[in-house]
Design a protein around this motif. Structure first.
Motif, PDB file in Angstrom:
ATOM      1  N   GLU B 333     -98.043  54.745  10.998  1.00  0.00           N
ATOM      2  CA  GLU B 333     -97.815  53.508  11.633  1.00  0.00           C
ATOM      3  C   GLU B 333     -96.323  52.982  11.049  1.00  0.00           C
ATOM      4  O   GLU B 333     -95.656  52.276  11.817  1.00  0.00           O
ATOM      5  CB  GLU B 333     -98.937  52.891  11.287  1.00  0.00           C
ATOM      6  N   LYS B 334     -96.135  53.547   9.796  1.00  0.00           N
ATOM      7  CA  LYS B 334     -94.961  52.743   9.197  1.00  0.00           C
ATOM      8  C   LYS B 334     -93.720  53.635   9.364  1.00  0.00           C
ATOM      9  O   LYS B 334     -92.586  53.491   8.648  1.00  0.00           O
ATOM     10  CB  LYS B 334     -95.214  52.702   7.640  1.00  0.00           C
ATOM     11  N   ARG B 335     -94.068  54.503  10.318  1.00  0.00           N
ATOM     12  CA  ARG B 335     -92.716  55.790  10.650  1.00  0.00           C
ATOM     13  C   ARG B 335     -92.180  56.188   9.293  1.00  0.00           C
ATOM     14  O   ARG B 335     -90.994  56.475   8.953  1.00  0.00           O
ATOM     15  CB  ARG B 335     -91.499  54.908  11.068  1.00  0.00           C
ATOM     16  N   VAL B 359     -89.397  65.092  11.777  1.00  0.00           N
ATOM     17  CA  VAL B 359     -89.027  64.714  13.063  1.00  0.00           C
ATOM     18  C   VAL B 359     -87.627  65.143  13.533  1.00  0.00           C
ATOM     19  O   VAL B 359     -87.292  65.319  14.630  1.00  0.00           O
ATOM     20  CB  VAL B 359     -89.041  63.151  12.906  1.00  0.00           C
ATOM     21  N   ARG B 360     -86.613  65.738  12.635  1.00  0.00           N
ATOM     22  CA  ARG B 360     -85.364  66.066  12.885  1.00  0.00           C
ATOM     23  C   ARG B 360     -85.434  67.464  13.245  1.00  0.00           C
ATOM     24  O   ARG B 360     -84.310  68.034  13.631  1.00  0.00           O
ATOM     25  CB  ARG B 360     -84.368  65.659  11.947  1.00  0.00           C
TER      26      ARG B 360
END
Lengths: 223, 618
Positions: B333-335, B359-360
């Motif tokens: 939620e807070k990335r 994520v990358r």
């Protein structure tokens, strides 16, 4: 899922020790502050979602900023004063939010910036310096080498600089001036001041530069 | 010192923000309210030192005491140091900007051997006499800790004391003793003699070392009631140990700039080359509840967008899955993304990978450490080739097409065949990618090999082994290069000369103190940075003192030799290390602590009623 996107423009100051952090450092610090604030922030989409944040105009390292601005987005409408308060609660004294508001102008409309510059000289030099300064600011043409995308080129600064006032203090000259600024043409005060140092034949003991305000073509304050 | 004194200097140096302080969560106190000023000194630059978790922990711990003020000190870069010397500005703490020469205590963390000359340079910049014996009065007490404290002998002349093991409890005990010393007007000697009675405190000046004709140590004799053997300290209940609620958040781009959660201490695996795995035993873990709570508090107070679950072997954490289940909802939620460095090849599952939001999709890193199964057995890295393949396949199927593989060369009993095995293994990983039935179109694989030069370290089964010479390393590096025949595999290697110096200092004795000082005097500083390191200075300094680097590195040591660190007790016993060394030479493995206890001796570090699994009560 469609989210609300409410643009917020944050006006802030960056002073004291924080004049030594770069534009990218500032951006990172503000992104973290937004996370700490727990405000309903809008994140970018895609593979690497992060806090969306965009600046009106970057500030050079070593220069204080008294009324800078960046935009971010909320997903829920909130009272602007509350946004400012919540941000200040998680920020530091030398990075303060002055106020928040809905953006009114585009950053591309910025054409000028107003600066306060203090040049500190040893008392013995001062008379001479004051005299030379009066001559320097009256020059009709001031050619300098400016770095551009294609390499160095010669630019006449005179049309882009306006010295509004000069005040003599015990150990320094305090100058208020406006320089061209913005994405189209940006004159770094150091460029003008380096030319001054050459003209004066000496460098000041110290140079303090503060950017006070950003202005648009018609002279109005960027808001 | 006022900031205005510094400002003219800051205008002339690179990245001035390293020297100003003022970061979020840095602790400011009033001088008049504190009675103990502590300078935590990291002997490298700001960008490196700010990542050090130990400093973050002790900084918060000390500052939690109202009467103690702990400030951070880093080594200035070359341009700033020049400005400081020219303008008579002493080394200062970032919080107060006050010179640390007047502080009560200085603590240096010794993370790696090449920082030793930097320590001396910082003492000099602070205006403190380099040699312990030259310091007058009670303060400042100069103390050292960190991994190199397990053999600090090459630096003993410059330190008042060392903390062996974990600092959370003992550092407060040393501060309390100091406060008493100040009130009762003790001399430095009195303080140090009393301090030597605290478990975990090593006062080197209270030991006399004598040598045999063959240059090995004859004896290490304690004086003034100092313990014959100094035993390290541990925190028994890791789940309840102090952990900070906030970290100082730098403005500058520093390495590892994220929330660090220490999930466990020690290691169950017993890889024979690994000093950390042995000196941090016994194995102790934290619970998912505790870790999740800390993660939440730290994110709230810092605003970091990444959390790293840090340890020697994070996938061995018993409650890892429950922890991830607790973390994922709110971090998503807070990335906030999760990073799990130090993953084992043998328990890396698609489910685990799925939960880590890297994520990358940057590359994944695994450490087979050796190219052949025989070699992996020698070093007790209990990984099979099948497991390496399975793990890489999992990575490929999850969209990670770039894999980094860590190896070492110069390991005991190593042959050319083992080196070739490194290239073969990397080739097999490439072939695996191209043989995947569901291979993604238009994507290519990239395998990077990194092969470090092995340095035998104290308190490991390989502390008896000779190190390879630079010529041997170079030969093997060239050979490995020739074995690689595909562009999909790239090979990174390290300069072997620094590894050899590391070897000298790692297993060195106190005769090397003069050498360290000599190199510093010749300009040695920030030698962890390749542009500043000069091997010649070290060679010359040793030659001038009749010392031979080969004695420290290329000599095979006997099982009953008295080592420069033999009077220090880190739990793991000499007997265990000897047995492990013998097994290594027979290419035989030892099971990990969860599989069965091998009685390494680390369990003695617990009080008898506090022994925790997987250790067995003795």
């Amino acid at each position: 899922m469609q989210e609300n996107m409410i643009d917020v423009r944050v006006f802030f100051s960056k002073t004291g020790r924080l004049k030594y952090i770069s534009h990218l450092d500032t951006m990172r610090a503000l992104q973290r502050a937004l996370t700490r604030s727990d405000l309903p922030i809008w994140y970018t989409q895609g593979f690497n979602p992060h806090v969306y944040l965009t600046f009106a105009l970057p500030l050079s390292l070593g220069v204080e900023g008294w009324e800078e601005s960046f935009d971010f987005r909320l997903t829920t409408a909130l009272d602007m004063e509350e946004v400012a308060d919540r941000l200040n609660q998680v920020l530091m004294p030398e990075l303060r939010v002055l106020r928040c508001a809905a953006p009114q102008k585009e950053p591309a409309e910025i054409e000028k910036a107003n600066y306060r510059i203090e040049l500190i000289y040893p008392p013995s030099h001062k008379e001479e310096i004051v005299q030379k300064w009066k001559e320097f600011i009256a020059l009709p043409v001031l050619e300098v080498q400016k770095k551009s995308k294609k390499g160095m080129k010669t630019v006449d600064l005179a049309p882009y600089v306006e010295v509004e006032s000069t005040e003599e203090q015990e150990d320094r000259l305090c100058v208020q001036m406006t320089l061209a600024a913005g994405t189209q043409l940006n004159i770094n005060p150091s460029l003008y001041l380096d030319a001054w140092d050459s003209f004066a034949g000496c460098s000041p003991v110290a140079r303090e530069i503060s950017r006070l305000q950003l202005r648009c073509k018609d002279g109005s304050v960027f808001a | 010192m006022e900031l205005s004194v510094l400002e003219p200097l800051l205008a002339k140096v690179q990245k001035p923000a390293r020297y100003t302080g003022g970061e979020l969560n840095s602790v400011l106190k009033e001088k008049k309210d504190v009675s103990l000023r502590y300078a935590f000194c990291f002997p490298d630059t700001y960008e490196i030192g700010m990542s050090h978790l130990g400093m973050k922990i002790l900084y918060s711990l000390l500052n939690a005491s109202p009467h103690i003020w702990c400030e951070r000190v880093f080594a200035p870069d070359v341009d700033m140091e020049r400005q400081m010397r020219e303008n008579n500005i002493p080394l200062y703490g970032l919080e107060s900007l006050d010179g640390i020469g007047d502080f009560d205590m200085l603590g240096f963390t010794l993370q790696y051997e090449l920082c030793y000359t930097t320590v001396l340079n910082m003492l000099n910049l602070a205006g403190i006499p380099l040699r312990q014996s030259q310091r007058e009065g009670l303060s400042p007490i100069v103390m050292g800790g960190g991994p190199c404290a397990c053999n600090p002998e090459p630096m003993v002349d410059f330190f008042d004391l060392f903390v062996l093991g974990e600092g959370e409890e003992v550092i407060l005990e040393l501060c309390a003793l100091y406060t008493q010393a100040k009130e009762q007007d003790w001399s430095r000697q009195e303080y140090l003699e009393r301090a030597s009675q605290i478990q975990g405190v090593y006062v080197p000046s209270l030991y006399e070392v004598s040598y045999q004709e063959d240059q090995t140590i004859r004896s290490v004799v304690p004086l003034h009631n100092a313990p014959a053997k100094v035993t390290k300290r541990i925190v028994s209940n890791l789940d309840e140990v102090f952990f900070p609620e906030s970290f100082v958040v730098p403005y500058l781009d520093v390495v590892h700039d994220r929330t660090m959660l220490e999930v466990l201490r020690g290691c169950i695996r017993g890889c024979r080359f690994c000093q950390a795995g042995f000196i941090y035993r016994p194995f102790r873990e934290k619970t998912a509840t505790r870790l999740n709570r800390d993660a939440c508090t730290l994110t709230e107070n810092t605003g970091y967008d990444e959390i790293s679950l840090t340890s020697l072997s994070t996938s061995d954490l018993a409650e890892l899955e429950p922890l991830l289940d607790d973390l994922l909802p709110w971090t998503k939620e807070k990335r906030v993304s999760l990073a799990l460095p130090s993953l084992r090849i043998d328990n890396f599952s698609p489910e685990l990978l799925d939960k880590i939001s890297t994520v990358r999709k940057t590359g994944l890193t695994f450490a087979p450490e050796a190219g052949s199964q025989r070699m992996r057995d020698v070093i007790n890295k209990n990984i099979t080739e099948e497991e390496v393949m399975r793990t890489c396949l999992t990575a490929f199927q999850a969209g990670h097409y770039s894999v980094k593989l860590y190896f070492m060369m110069g390991l005991p009993t190593e042959t050319e065949e083992d080196i070739k095995g490194i290239a073969d293994l990397a080739q097999k990983v490439v072939d695996l990618f191209y043989n995947m039935p569901e291979r993604p179109k238009g994507k290519t694989v990239s395998v990077t090999i990194s092969a470090a030069c092995f340095v035998p370290k104290p308190f490991t089964p390989f502390e008896f082994e000779p190190q390879d010479t630079p010529a041997e390393f170079r030969k093997k590096q060239e050979f490995l290069k020739r074995c690689i025949t595909t562009k999909k595999v790239s090979y990174h290697y390290h300069d072997s000369v620094t590894s050899v110096l590391e070897g000298v200092l790692a297993r060195g004795d106190r005769r090397l103190c003069d050498v360290v000082e000599a190199v510093y005097t010749q300009g040695g500083n920030l030698e962890g940075w390749s542009e500043h390191f000069q091997m010649e200075r070290w060679k010359e300094a040793m030659e001038q003192r009749g010392l031979d680097p080969d004695f420290y590195t290329f000599r095979r040591r006997s099982y009953d030799e008295v080592f420069p660190w033999s009077h220090l007790d880190y739990g793991v016993s000499r007997h265990f290390l000897v047995e492990e060394n013998k097994l290594a030479h027979q290419s035989q493995t030892t099971p990990n602590c969860q599989e069965s206890c091998s009685a390494c001796g680390a369990a003695r570090m617990f009080a008898p009623e506090e022994v925790k699994a997987p250790c067995k009560k003795i």
